[in-house]
Motif scaffolding. Structure first.
Motif, PDB file in Angstrom:
ATOM      1  N   UNK A 150       0.845  -1.204   0.000  1.00 35.40           N
ATOM      2  CA  UNK A 150       0.000   0.000   0.000  1.00 35.40           C
ATOM      3  C   UNK A 150       0.878   1.250   0.000  1.00 35.40           C
ATOM      4  N   UNK A 151       1.731   1.423  -0.980  1.00 32.57           N
ATOM      5  CA  UNK A 151       2.660   2.557  -0.983  1.00 32.57           C
ATOM      6  C   UNK A 151       1.935   3.897  -0.904  1.00 32.57           C
ATOM      7  N   UNK A 152       2.361   4.724   0.057  1.00 34.88           N
ATOM      8  CA  UNK A 152       1.777   6.047   0.214  1.00 34.88           C
ATOM      9  C   UNK A 152       0.423   6.085   0.875  1.00 34.88           C
ATOM     10  N   UNK A 153      -0.058   4.944   1.389  1.00 33.88           N
ATOM     11  CA  UNK A 153      -1.396   4.895   1.989  1.00 33.88           C
ATOM     12  C   UNK A 153      -1.387   4.655   3.498  1.00 33.88           C
ATOM     13  N   UNK A 154      -0.209   4.453   4.076  1.00 30.17           N
ATOM     14  CA  UNK A 154      -0.106   4.200   5.518  1.00 30.17           C
ATOM     15  C   UNK A 154       0.514   5.427   6.191  1.00 30.17           C
ATOM     16  N   UNK A 155      -0.159   5.917   7.230  1.00 26.53           N
ATOM     17  CA  UNK A 155       0.312   7.107   7.942  1.00 26.53           C
ATOM     18  C   UNK A 155       1.098   6.724   9.192  1.00 26.53           C
ATOM     19  N   UNK A 156       2.160   7.468   9.460  1.00 28.24           N
ATOM     20  CA  UNK A 156       2.847   7.316  10.738  1.00 28.24           C
ATOM     21  C   UNK A 156       2.896   8.659  11.448  1.00 28.24           C
ATOM     22  N   UNK A 157       2.785   8.608  12.767  1.00 29.51           N
ATOM     23  CA  UNK A 157       2.743   9.822  13.573  1.00 29.51           C
ATOM     24  C   UNK A 157       4.109  10.136  14.155  1.00 29.51           C
ATOM     25  N   UNK A 158       4.336  11.419  14.422  1.00 29.58           N
ATOM     26  CA  UNK A 158       5.519  11.831  15.175  1.00 29.58           C
ATOM     27  C   UNK A 158       5.138  13.003  16.063  1.00 29.58           C
ATOM     28  N   UNK A 167      12.514  11.232  12.556  1.00 25.48           N
ATOM     29  CA  UNK A 167      13.705  10.688  11.901  1.00 25.48           C
ATOM     30  C   UNK A 167      13.869   9.192  12.137  1.00 25.48           C
ATOM     31  N   UNK A 168      13.441   8.686  13.305  1.00 24.25           N
ATOM     32  CA  UNK A 168      13.509   7.244  13.547  1.00 24.25           C
ATOM     33  C   UNK A 168      12.706   6.513  12.480  1.00 24.25           C
ATOM     34  N   UNK A 169      11.490   7.017  12.211  1.00 26.20           N
ATOM     35  CA  UNK A 169      10.626   6.367  11.221  1.00 26.20           C
ATOM     36  C   UNK A 169      11.144   6.592   9.804  1.00 26.20           C
ATOM     37  N   UNK A 170      11.671   7.793   9.533  1.00 25.46           N
ATOM     38  CA  UNK A 170      12.218   8.071   8.202  1.00 25.46           C
ATOM     39  C   UNK A 170      13.405   7.163   7.900  1.00 25.46           C
ATOM     40  N   UNK A 171      14.230   6.924   8.924  1.00 22.32           N
ATOM     41  CA  UNK A 171      15.372   6.023   8.744  1.00 22.32           C
ATOM     42  C   UNK A 171      14.895   4.601   8.468  1.00 22.32           C
ATOM     43  N   UNK A 172      13.886   4.154   9.225  1.00 19.81           N
ATOM     44  CA  UNK A 172      13.355   2.807   9.016  1.00 19.81           C
ATOM     45  C   UNK A 172      12.766   2.670   7.620  1.00 19.81           C
ATOM     46  N   UNK A 173      12.023   3.678   7.183  1.00 16.96           N
ATOM     47  CA  UNK A 173      11.432   3.635   5.849  1.00 16.96           C
ATOM     48  C   UNK A 173      12.517   3.598   4.775  1.00 16.96           C
ATOM     49  N   UNK A 174      13.571   4.383   4.983  1.00 15.34           N
ATOM     50  CA  UNK A 174      14.662   4.431   4.016  1.00 15.34           C
ATOM     51  C   UNK A 174      15.375   3.090   3.897  1.00 15.34           C
ATOM     52  N   UNK A 175      15.617   2.450   5.044  1.00 15.79           N
ATOM     53  CA  UNK A 175      16.354   1.189   5.040  1.00 15.79           C
ATOM     54  C   UNK A 175      15.539   0.020   4.495  1.00 15.79           C
ATOM     55  N   UNK A 176      14.216   0.145   4.520  1.00 17.31           N
ATOM     56  CA  UNK A 176      13.367  -0.976   4.118  1.00 17.31           C
ATOM     57  C   UNK A 176      12.616  -0.740   2.812  1.00 17.31           C
ATOM     58  N   UNK A 177      12.710   0.478   2.287  1.00 18.71           N
ATOM     59  CA  UNK A 177      12.013   0.778   1.049  1.00 18.71           C
ATOM     60  C   UNK A 177      10.531   1.045   1.218  1.00 18.71           C
ATOM     61  N   UNK A 178      10.087   1.340   2.456  1.00 13.83           N
ATOM     62  CA  UNK A 178       8.675   1.652   2.684  1.00 13.83           C
ATOM     63  C   UNK A 178       8.378   3.096   2.273  1.00 13.83           C
ATOM     64  N   UNK A 179       7.190   3.314   1.721  1.00  9.07           N
ATOM     65  CA  UNK A 179       6.719   4.661   1.411  1.00  9.07           C
ATOM     66  C   UNK A 179       5.491   4.943   2.265  1.00  9.07           C
ATOM     67  N   UNK A 180       5.703   5.778   3.309  1.00 10.09           N
ATOM     68  CA  UNK A 180       4.618   6.102   4.239  1.00 10.09           C
ATOM     69  C   UNK A 180       4.402   7.606   4.276  1.00 10.09           C
ATOM     70  N   UNK A 181       3.278   8.021   4.830  1.00 11.37           N
ATOM     71  CA  UNK A 181       2.966   9.436   5.004  1.00 11.37           C
ATOM     72  C   UNK A 181       3.298   9.871   6.418  1.00 11.37           C
ATOM     73  N   UNK A 182       4.052  10.955   6.545  1.00  7.05           N
ATOM     74  CA  UNK A 182       4.402  11.486   7.856  1.00  7.05           C
ATOM     75  C   UNK A 182       3.325  12.459   8.318  1.00  7.05           C
ATOM     76  N   UNK A 183       2.799  12.216   9.537  1.00 11.07           N
ATOM     77  CA  UNK A 183       1.800  13.093  10.132  1.00 11.07           C
ATOM     78  C   UNK A 183       2.395  13.688  11.412  1.00 11.07           C
TER      79      UNK A 183
END
Length: 324
Positions: A150-158, A167-183
């Motif tokens: 579901x690329x671009x359809x899952x939101x994560x909060x900060x 940045x913790x979540x951005x790093x995880x997304x970068x290392x795993x290739x996930x595309x999430x929305x930052x809220x």
């Protein structure tokens, strides 16, 4: 003759001023000390700081109060302390967010490192990857697969743009290739509320504020971000154990004073803080919250701060994160 007299008067005045300043340092503190926490009440570092402030006040013989000044990735509260008088009566509870903001923001009204004097690194704790239980995942690898479907359809909060959670979540997304929305939220409180209600799917806050929700089944823990499992969540694997190599991140807290604060005041605060961190009540609280006590020297904290700045600068460059 007149010139000599004027010179002597200047020297006498300087000596009197120096003597008065020395007396003020020796008598420190003579009034309430304010610790600015640049986050909302109830966050991962807010609770521990309130207990530490209470105990520090007992040792100093003056009240030590916590004042929350959240917003703009901790820059509002940090700026207030940077511009405060360097007299030991206004301090900053710093965290990894301060090291991150040094690179994340292209312009800041203060220098994240050069405008402050380190006092001590109080402690650190791992973050924890948590999701709302409504998500059909029980492991980090399952979550990664879920997001990739579901690329671009899952939101994560900060807790805000430029925060450690961001940045913790951005790093995880970068290392795993996930595309999430930052809220981003204005602090951890509302972010947690929306995570609990399912408005957002995932977050990586500090462990301390999440253990109760996890044990109550209100949130599901997928992994912790430290090098080792948390004693509070022994059955939850680390991110590295879950198949993401070289991922390690901590929520940390330390005290800074405005640049120019007299060294004797810094040394006094350091000694008393280290003593407070050795008290049984504080040790018990920190252990229960999963926070590893450090209690460093000012020099050690300065070295640590610079290393964190360099670490997150690389993450920011690699992920392309930026706030203008």
């Amino acid at each position: 003759m007149a010139a000599r007299l004027a010179c002597r008067l200047v020297l006498v005045a300087a000596a009197l001023c120096a003597g008065a300043a020395t007396a003020q340092v020796q008598e420190y503190p003579t009034r309430t000390i304010r610790v600015v926490v640049p986050f909302s009440p109830g966050g991962a570092v807010d609770g521990p700081m309130r207990l530490i402030a209470q105990e520090l006040g007992k040792r100093l013989g003056q009240a030590v109060v916590v004042e929350n000044k959240p917003g703009a990735g901790a820059t509002i509260g940090t700026d207030a302390v940077a511009k405060a008088a360097p007299d030991g009566y206004t301090l900053l509870l710093a965290s990894q967010t301060n090291a991150i903001s040094a690179t994340l923001y292209s312009k800041l009204p203060f220098e994240p490192m050069d405008d402050f004097t380190p006092i001590t690194l109080i402690g650190r704790e791992p973050g924890v990857v948590v999701v709302n239980p409504s998500l059909p995942v029980t492991t980090l690898s399952q979550f990664i697969a879920y997001v990739k479907e579901r690329p671009g359809k899952v939101d994560y909060a900060s807790s805000g743009n430029g925060s450690g959670q961001h940045l913790f979540a951005a790093l995880l997304a970068s290392k795993t290739g996930m595309k999430m929305n930052h809220v981003p939220y204005r602090g951890s409180g509302q972010a947690t509320t929306d995570l609990l209600s399912g408005v957002v799917a995932m977050a990586i806050p500090g462990t301390a504020g999440m253990v109760g929700h996890i044990k109550a089944g209100k949130l599901r823990a997928l992994a912790v971000t430290g090098a080792r499992r948390s004693p509070q969540l022994p059955n939850v694997p680390t991110v590295m154990e879950s198949g993401v190599p070289d991922y390690e991140a901590y929520v940390w807290m330390g005290l800074l004073a405005p640049k120019g604060t007299p060294p004797p005041i810094i040394d006094r605060l350091n000694r008393e803080l280290v003593a407070v961190l050795g008290e049984n009540e504080v040790k018990h609280y920190m252990a229960t919250a999963g926070i590893e006590i450090v209690g460093s020297t000012p020099a050690e904290f300065g070295t640590f701060f610079r290393a964190e700045k360099d670490l997150w600068a690389k993450v920011i460059r690699d992920t392309g994160a930026r706030i203008d």
